[in-house]
Design a protein around this motif. Sequence first.
Motif, PDB file in Angstrom:
ATOM      1  N   ILE A  18       0.853  -1.183   0.000  1.00 40.66           N
ATOM      2  CA  ILE A  18       0.000   0.000   0.000  1.00 40.66           C
ATOM      3  C   ILE A  18       0.891   1.235   0.000  1.00 40.66           C
ATOM      4  CG2 ILE A  18      -1.720   1.306   1.271  1.00 40.66           C
ATOM      5  CD1 ILE A  18      -2.494  -1.287   2.645  1.00 40.66           C
ATOM      6  N   LYS A  19       0.683   2.097  -0.971  1.00 40.40           N
ATOM      7  CA  LYS A  19       1.383   3.377  -0.992  1.00 40.40           C
ATOM      8  C   LYS A  19       0.594   4.330  -0.101  1.00 40.40           C
ATOM      9  CE  LYS A  19       3.146   6.957  -3.968  1.00 40.40           C
ATOM     10  NZ  LYS A  19       3.280   7.470  -5.337  1.00 40.40           N
ATOM     11  N   LEU A  20       1.258   4.853   0.912  1.00 37.16           N
ATOM     12  CA  LEU A  20       0.575   5.680   1.900  1.00 37.16           C
ATOM     13  C   LEU A  20       0.435   7.124   1.430  1.00 37.16           C
ATOM     14  CD1 LEU A  20       2.296   4.358   5.113  1.00 37.16           C
ATOM     15  CD2 LEU A  20       0.030   3.792   4.256  1.00 37.16           C
ATOM     16  N   LYS A  21      -0.751   7.659   1.619  1.00 39.78           N
ATOM     17  CA  LYS A  21      -1.034   9.071   1.369  1.00 39.78           C
ATOM     18  C   LYS A  21      -1.665   9.605   2.653  1.00 39.78           C
ATOM     19  CE  LYS A  21      -1.865   7.960  -3.391  1.00 39.78           C
ATOM     20  NZ  LYS A  21      -2.882   7.589  -4.353  1.00 39.78           N
ATOM     21  N   LEU A  22      -0.829  10.027   3.573  1.00 39.42           N
ATOM     22  CA  LEU A  22      -1.291  10.375   4.914  1.00 39.42           C
ATOM     23  C   LEU A  22      -1.615  11.849   5.083  1.00 39.42           C
ATOM     24  CD1 LEU A  22       1.250   8.241   6.956  1.00 39.42           C
ATOM     25  CD2 LEU A  22      -1.089   7.646   6.326  1.00 39.42           C
ATOM     26  N   GLY A  23      -1.144  12.707   4.209  1.00 44.97           N
ATOM     27  CA  GLY A  23      -1.370  14.132   4.371  1.00 44.97           C
ATOM     28  C   GLY A  23      -0.430  14.707   5.420  1.00 44.97           C
ATOM     29  N   PHE A  24      -0.645  15.957   5.748  1.00 51.20           N
ATOM     30  CA  PHE A  24       0.230  16.636   6.706  1.00 51.20           C
ATOM     31  C   PHE A  24      -0.371  16.704   8.103  1.00 51.20           C
ATOM     32  CE2 PHE A  24       1.671  18.384   2.624  1.00 51.20           C
ATOM     33  CZ  PHE A  24       3.001  18.007   2.710  1.00 51.20           C
ATOM     34  N   ARG A  25      -1.670  16.627   8.194  1.00 48.38           N
ATOM     35  CA  ARG A  25      -2.326  16.671   9.503  1.00 48.38           C
ATOM     36  C   ARG A  25      -2.707  15.261   9.931  1.00 48.38           C
ATOM     37  NH1 ARG A  25      -6.368  21.770   9.823  1.00 48.38           N
ATOM     38  NH2 ARG A  25      -4.897  23.322   9.039  1.00 48.38           N
ATOM     39  N   ASN A  26      -2.624  15.011  11.200  1.00 42.07           N
ATOM     40  CA  ASN A  26      -3.065  13.735  11.786  1.00 42.07           C
ATOM     41  C   ASN A  26      -2.429  12.522  11.109  1.00 42.07           C
ATOM     42  OD1 ASN A  26      -4.866  15.186  13.464  1.00 42.07           O
ATOM     43  ND2 ASN A  26      -6.373  15.209  11.823  1.00 42.07           N
ATOM     44  N   ARG A  27      -1.145  12.601  10.823  1.00 38.89           N
ATOM     45  CA  ARG A  27      -0.456  11.503  10.129  1.00 38.89           C
ATOM     46  C   ARG A  27      -0.552  10.186  10.897  1.00 38.89           C
ATOM     47  NH1 ARG A  27       3.271  12.465   6.038  1.00 38.89           N
ATOM     48  NH2 ARG A  27       4.545  10.756   6.764  1.00 38.89           N
ATOM     49  N   LEU A  28      -0.327  10.239  12.193  1.00 31.04           N
ATOM     50  CA  LEU A  28      -0.371   9.004  12.981  1.00 31.04           C
ATOM     51  C   LEU A  28      -1.775   8.414  13.024  1.00 31.04           C
ATOM     52  CD1 LEU A  28       2.016   9.836  15.946  1.00 31.04           C
ATOM     53  CD2 LEU A  28       2.435   8.310  14.021  1.00 31.04           C
ATOM     54  N   GLN A  29      -2.771   9.256  13.165  1.00 36.28           N
ATOM     55  CA  GLN A  29      -4.158   8.777  13.193  1.00 36.28           C
ATOM     56  C   GLN A  29      -4.546   8.177  11.837  1.00 36.28           C
ATOM     57  OE1 GLN A  29      -6.283   8.641  15.938  1.00 36.28           O
ATOM     58  NE2 GLN A  29      -7.391   7.318  14.514  1.00 36.28           N
ATOM     59  N   ASN A  30      -4.137   8.822  10.744  1.00 32.19           N
ATOM     60  CA  ASN A  30      -4.438   8.294   9.417  1.00 32.19           C
ATOM     61  C   ASN A  30      -3.766   6.939   9.201  1.00 32.19           C
ATOM     62  OD1 ASN A  30      -5.909  10.589   8.889  1.00 32.19           O
ATOM     63  ND2 ASN A  30      -4.294  11.589   7.721  1.00 32.19           N
ATOM     64  N   LEU A  31      -2.506   6.805   9.637  1.00 26.72           N
ATOM     65  CA  LEU A  31      -1.808   5.522   9.526  1.00 26.72           C
ATOM     66  C   LEU A  31      -2.517   4.456  10.347  1.00 26.72           C
ATOM     67  CD1 LEU A  31       0.561   3.785   8.576  1.00 26.72           C
ATOM     68  CD2 LEU A  31       1.845   4.629  10.551  1.00 26.72           C
ATOM     69  N   GLU A  32      -2.899   4.793  11.556  1.00 27.44           N
ATOM     70  CA  GLU A  32      -3.606   3.845  12.420  1.00 27.44           C
ATOM     71  C   GLU A  32      -4.920   3.402  11.785  1.00 27.44           C
ATOM     72  OE1 GLU A  32      -5.699   3.788  16.817  1.00 27.44           O
ATOM     73  OE2 GLU A  32      -4.058   5.189  16.455  1.00 27.44           O
ATOM     74  N   ALA A  43       5.350   3.437   2.111  1.00 26.85           N
ATOM     75  CA  ALA A  43       4.531   2.279   1.748  1.00 26.85           C
ATOM     76  C   ALA A  43       4.519   1.290   2.909  1.00 26.85           C
ATOM     77  CB  ALA A  43       5.086   1.603   0.501  1.00 26.85           C
ATOM     78  N   VAL A  44       3.542   0.406   2.894  1.00 25.70           N
ATOM     79  CA  VAL A  44       3.435  -0.645   3.899  1.00 25.70           C
ATOM     80  C   VAL A  44       3.298  -1.968   3.156  1.00 25.70           C
ATOM     81  CG1 VAL A  44       2.051  -1.583   5.783  1.00 25.70           C
ATOM     82  CG2 VAL A  44       2.258   0.868   5.532  1.00 25.70           C
ATOM     83  N   VAL A  45       4.026  -2.981   3.606  1.00 21.24           N
ATOM     84  CA  VAL A  45       3.897  -4.323   3.044  1.00 21.24           C
ATOM     85  C   VAL A  45       3.084  -5.152   4.026  1.00 21.24           C
ATOM     86  CG1 VAL A  45       5.123  -6.361   2.217  1.00 21.24           C
ATOM     87  CG2 VAL A  45       6.131  -4.089   1.904  1.00 21.24           C
ATOM     88  N   LEU A  46       1.998  -5.741   3.527  1.00 23.24           N
ATOM     89  CA  LEU A  46       1.094  -6.540   4.352  1.00 23.24           C
ATOM     90  C   LEU A  46       1.107  -7.983   3.872  1.00 23.24           C
ATOM     91  CD1 LEU A  46      -1.936  -4.092   4.220  1.00 23.24           C
ATOM     92  CD2 LEU A  46      -0.266  -4.268   6.059  1.00 23.24           C
ATOM     93  N   GLU A  47       0.779  -8.901   4.779  1.00 25.69           N
ATOM     94  CA  GLU A  47       0.676 -10.322   4.404  1.00 25.69           C
ATOM     95  C   GLU A  47      -0.488 -10.948   5.141  1.00 25.69           C
ATOM     96  OE1 GLU A  47       3.924 -13.099   5.222  1.00 25.69           O
ATOM     97  OE2 GLU A  47       3.596 -12.826   7.346  1.00 25.69           O
TER      98      GLU A  47
END
Length: 52
Positions: free
Chosen positions: A7-21, A43-47
């Motif tokens: 997954i290519k992350l698009k977290l923005g500039f605000r609330n990055r940790l909350q968006n990632l969570e 990016a995140v690699v998931l399995e």
Amino acid sequence: MKEYKVIKLKLGFRNRLQNLEDILNQHAREGWQVLDLPQGWMAVVLERDKNR
């Protein structure tokens, strides 16, 4: 057998940790586990098990 997802992350500039969570929790509900979270959070690699 395992299957993988990148997954290519698009977290923005605000609330990055909350968006990632939120993204990780959404995929965890589908059975995905984090395999790798490279430095820089680009990016995140998931399995997960393919035959679940």
